[in-house]
Enzyme design. Structure first.
Site, PDB file in Angstrom:
ATOM      1  CG  ASP A 499      -1.837   1.175   1.273  1.00 48.82           C
ATOM      2  OD1 ASP A 499      -2.300   1.588   0.195  1.00 48.82           O
ATOM      3  OD2 ASP A 499      -2.086   1.700   2.377  1.00 48.82           O
ATOM      4  CG  ASP A 501      -1.386   7.781   0.423  1.00 45.33           C
ATOM      5  OD1 ASP A 501      -0.434   8.570   0.368  1.00 45.33           O
ATOM      6  OD2 ASP A 501      -2.241   7.668  -0.480  1.00 45.33           O
ATOM      7  CG  ASP A 730      -2.253   2.114   6.412  1.00 46.74           C
ATOM      8  OD1 ASP A 730      -2.893   3.053   6.917  1.00 46.74           O
ATOM      9  OD2 ASP A 730      -2.215   1.904   5.188  1.00 46.74           O
TER      10      ASP A 730
END
EC number: 3.1.3.48
Length: 766
Positions: A499, A501, A730
């Protein structure tokens, strides 16, 4: 006490031997394909049965002769079980040894049986007497003339080997060479192991000719005149047919163990032949279909002959219940599966395709060393490559030749000098080298001097597996570079799906202020830095990546519309005047993009494809030199912003970049980026945060329209299901999609998580 009766040694003993071991049960009626051949060959045996009524005395005499021949020829103890046919089983013992310092004596006790195998068991199998005699006759370096110890003539024995009704018998050829002298502990020139282990012809100048080539005698001319061992029973003898110096032999311990297996129950097997030659239920013929693939790889068999061998072995030898191929296969034969003797046809017919699909999940990483557990396929088909998993060539994953899965049908060889499966007739070192160099799909052939050559395809598959359809769904296969697994490129071992960001970079939490609140940073200063970076990102997206024109027609992948590109030269193309954004359907909103992507017809789609091709060219040109793309003035501002963000985030991006660099340095791993941002600004983020050197533009996906799970499906379609996928992110969205795809998920929520990931990568756990 043994009573010796007068006996005419000029007359053949075929009839007595056959009648002596004849089962005392009602014989099933068998239809032979050629009754004239059977009657012609066994005419003498029928006459002898009528002339010799003394069966018991001759029975004892034959037993004594076999025991004496076994004791005298201790150097080459080859005691073979008879054919698997319970209809008419004959007992034959072939003894061939290289005696003296240079001579080889091939002897054998020929046999004739009026009863043969059932019709499905008719393909040619060499008998003990004929092949033992022929092995001594055709042995290279044979200093002594051939001696036939049986009273049957050589012509009779050799012609009997051609008969359709001949009993199935294994044999042992011991070609005595000039270098093969009588060794210690019963080891001489020639492979002195059980005849079930070595189904290998060591004569290199001539082979036993037959009209229908059996798997053991396939195309001797293809190996430069040598008879490559077919290893019908899964094990090989590690002998080298063309080595003129010495003949490779197994250890004396193996020979002694092999002799002890038979000697301990010699009388039991002899007197109770009608029970014992129907194999006991604790022996398994489970691996017999796999021997066809082994024989095909070993002898370089073409697909037609390979199919014939597979069809020959499976129905006639395994499915008929005659599963004594592993009766004396190895000291570990007792560890095979139980209770399949009486249900051999049921297992092979009903569950023949149970092991065909690769139905294990390669995605769940159950342990840090899970890649080693996928080194050998657990459930494989007979014609598929056993070592087709990409972990075979990984430098940190050792390949153990004698290590098999618990359900593997291949037996474990007790000797390190013996080859495994398709790597027969090759020394252990050469076999390991060929396995490691070709991705586990090498086919060992006996070349001159015993040099092993490998035959493989670029994907690590055997030649027969070429062109097969992959057993995997292809949900959104759309473009040239985002296609299924290509035959020309080997799929990576591991695919790390990142991922963007808050995993690789800290950006959104800086804008929202949550990062400053969590780490007690200055809220206003961090937001100022974040806004400056956001402005730079969208300026690059609008200026260089046409984001203001393609925002409403955003794509998941850079090549999703490449099929509409006609390949026109764009060096002098003016994107500002091509009328791309003015060709709007009447009454439609200004920036409407239909769900199908078709807005203005073929011409409009071609112009859209031109823009994505231009984005790709700009990304590839400036991925390692972003300052040149920005210009001198913006370059200094960009470097200042990056430095401030690194200080504010405690070198978060630097830690992530170390993990990315370690993965990118591996030859069999790849980094893939899946972000919820639209594709054009995501590319700008990658460049501005210094990640352009890590991610190829083909490895960047936008989940803005289709979601993470669909992106993961596209990635699996592209790289294939044999790769292992690890998702690093996240958010809950990435974790949910990873669980749906059965991918392991590594959560990044703090600096310690990145450090732990780096340690796992450095230690080789991931």
């Amino acid at each position: 006490m043994v009573t010796l009766m007068p006996y005419n040694y000029a007359a053949p003993r075929c009839g007595l031997i056959d009648k002596m071991i004849e089962p005392k049960v009602k014989r099933p009626k068998t239809d032979h394909t050629d009754t004239h051949e059977r009657n012609r060959l066994c005419n003498l045996s029928q006459q002898q049965q009528q002339q010799q009524p003394q069966q018991q005395q001759t029975h004892q005499q034959q037993q004594q002769q076999q025991q004496q021949s076994h004791q005298q020829s201790h150097s080459s103890t080859v005691l073979a079980s008879n054919g698997p046919s319970s209809a008419g089983a004959g007992m034959g013992v072939g003894v061939g040894g290289g005696g003296g310092s240079g001579g080889g004596v091939g002897g054998g006790v020929g046999q004739c049986s009026p009863l043969g195998l059932p019709p499905q068991s008719q393909p040619l199998q060499p008998t003990i007497g004929s092949l033992a005699s022929l092995s001594g006759h055709y042995s290279n370096g044979n200093a002594n003339p051939n001696v036939n110890s049986s009273s049957c003539s050589l012509a009779t024995a050799s012609s009997f080997a051609q008969s359709a009704g001949s009993s199935f018998s294994t044999y042992q050829q011991a070609g005595g060479t000039s270098g093969g002298v009588s060794g210690e502990d019963g080891v001489v020139g020639g492979a002195t192991v059980m005849s079930h282990w070595t189904h290998d012809g060591t004569g290199s100048s001539a082979a036993v000719k037959s009209e229908s080539r059996s798997p053991g005698q396939v195309h001797a001319s293809l190996d430069n005149g040598s008879v490559a061992g077919s290893n019908l029973y899964g094990c090989s003898s590690a002998s080298n047919p063309l080595d003129g110096g010495a003949v490779a032999v197994n250890s004396s311990a193996v020979a002694a163990a092999a002799a002890a297996v038979y000697d301990g129950k010699h009388d039991y097997y002899y007197y109770n032949s009608m029970q014992q030659y129907t194999p006991p239920p604790f022996y398994s013929g489970y691996g017999t279909p796999y021997a066809a693939a082994t024989a095909a790889r070993q002898a370089k068999m073409e697909p037609g002959a390979a199919a014939a061998a597979a069809a020959y072995l499976t129905p006639s030898y395994a499915a008929s219940g005659n599963n004594n191929s592993q009766l004396y296969s190895s000291p570990y034969a007792g560890y095979n599966n139980f209770g399949q003797q009486d249900y051999g046809g049921y297992y092979n017919e009903q569950y023949g395709n149970y092991y065909s699909p690769a139905n294990y999940s390669p995605y769940a990483v159950s342990s840090p060393s899970s890649s080693a557990s996928h080194g050998h396929g657990f459930h494989v088909a007979a014609s598929s490559n056993l070592s087709e998993s990409p972990t075979d060539t990984h430098s940190t994953t050792p390949v153990h030749q004698t290590t098999h899965s618990p359900h593997s049908p291949l037996p474990i060889s007790p000797s390190t000098g013996s080859g495994i499966g398709p790597l027969g007739n090759v020394s252990a070192a050469a076999a390991a080298a060929a396995l490691n160099s070709s991705g586990g799909s090498s086919v060992g052939t006996a070349g001159s001097g015993g040099v092993a050559t490998s035959k493989t395809t670029p994907t690590g598959k055997t030649g027969r597996a070429r062109g097969r359809r992959h057993q995997q769904p292809s949900p959104t296969r759309s473009t040239a570079s985002d296609t299924g697994n290509s035959e020309a490129v080997k799929p990576p071992e591991r695919v790390f799906v990142w991922d963007l960001d808050e995993t690789l970079i800290i950006f959104h939490t800086l804008l929202s202020g949550s990062y400053a609140n969590r780490y007690t940073k200055d809220h206003s200063s961090l937001m100022t830095i974040a806004f400056r970076m956001e402005e730079m990102v969208f300026n690059m997206a609008d200026t260089h990546f046409f984001f203001n024109e393609i925002e409403e027609c955003d794509q998941v992948h850079i090549d999703d519309v490449s099929s509409d590109d006609n390949g026109q030269d764009l060096s002098a193309y003016n994107f500002a005047t091509d009328g791309f954004h003015t060709n709007t359907p009447p009454g439609a909103p200004p920036n409407l993009c239909l769900p199908t992507g078709v807005r203005g017809g073929v011409d409009w789609m071609r112009k859209l494809a031109f823009r994505y091709r231009k984005i790709k060219d700009i990304y590839n040109s400036y991925r390692g030199n972003v300052g040149t793309l920005l210009g001198p003035g913006k370059r200094e501002a960009w470097l200042q912003i990056r430095s401030e963000i690194e200080v504010a985030t405690d070198n978060w991006a630097t830690l992530a970049l170390k993990c990315l660099s370690m993965i990118s340095q591996r030859e069999n791993c790849v980094n893939v980026l899946v972000t919820s941002t639209q594709l054009a600004p995501a590319l700008a983020k990658v460049l501005l945060f210094g990640l352009g050197g890590i991610f190829n533009i083909e490895n960047i996906y936008s989940a803005h329209k289709i979601g993470h799970e669909t992106c993961y499906e596209r990635i699996v379609t592209r790289f294939g299901r044999k790769s292992t996928y690890v998702v690093i992110g996240d958010g809950n969205e990435e974790e949910t999609a990873a669980k749906a795809m059965n991918f392991p998920f590594w959560r990044i929520s703090a600096h310690s998580d990145i450090r732990a990931l780096y340690t796992a990568l450095d230690m080789g756990f991931l």
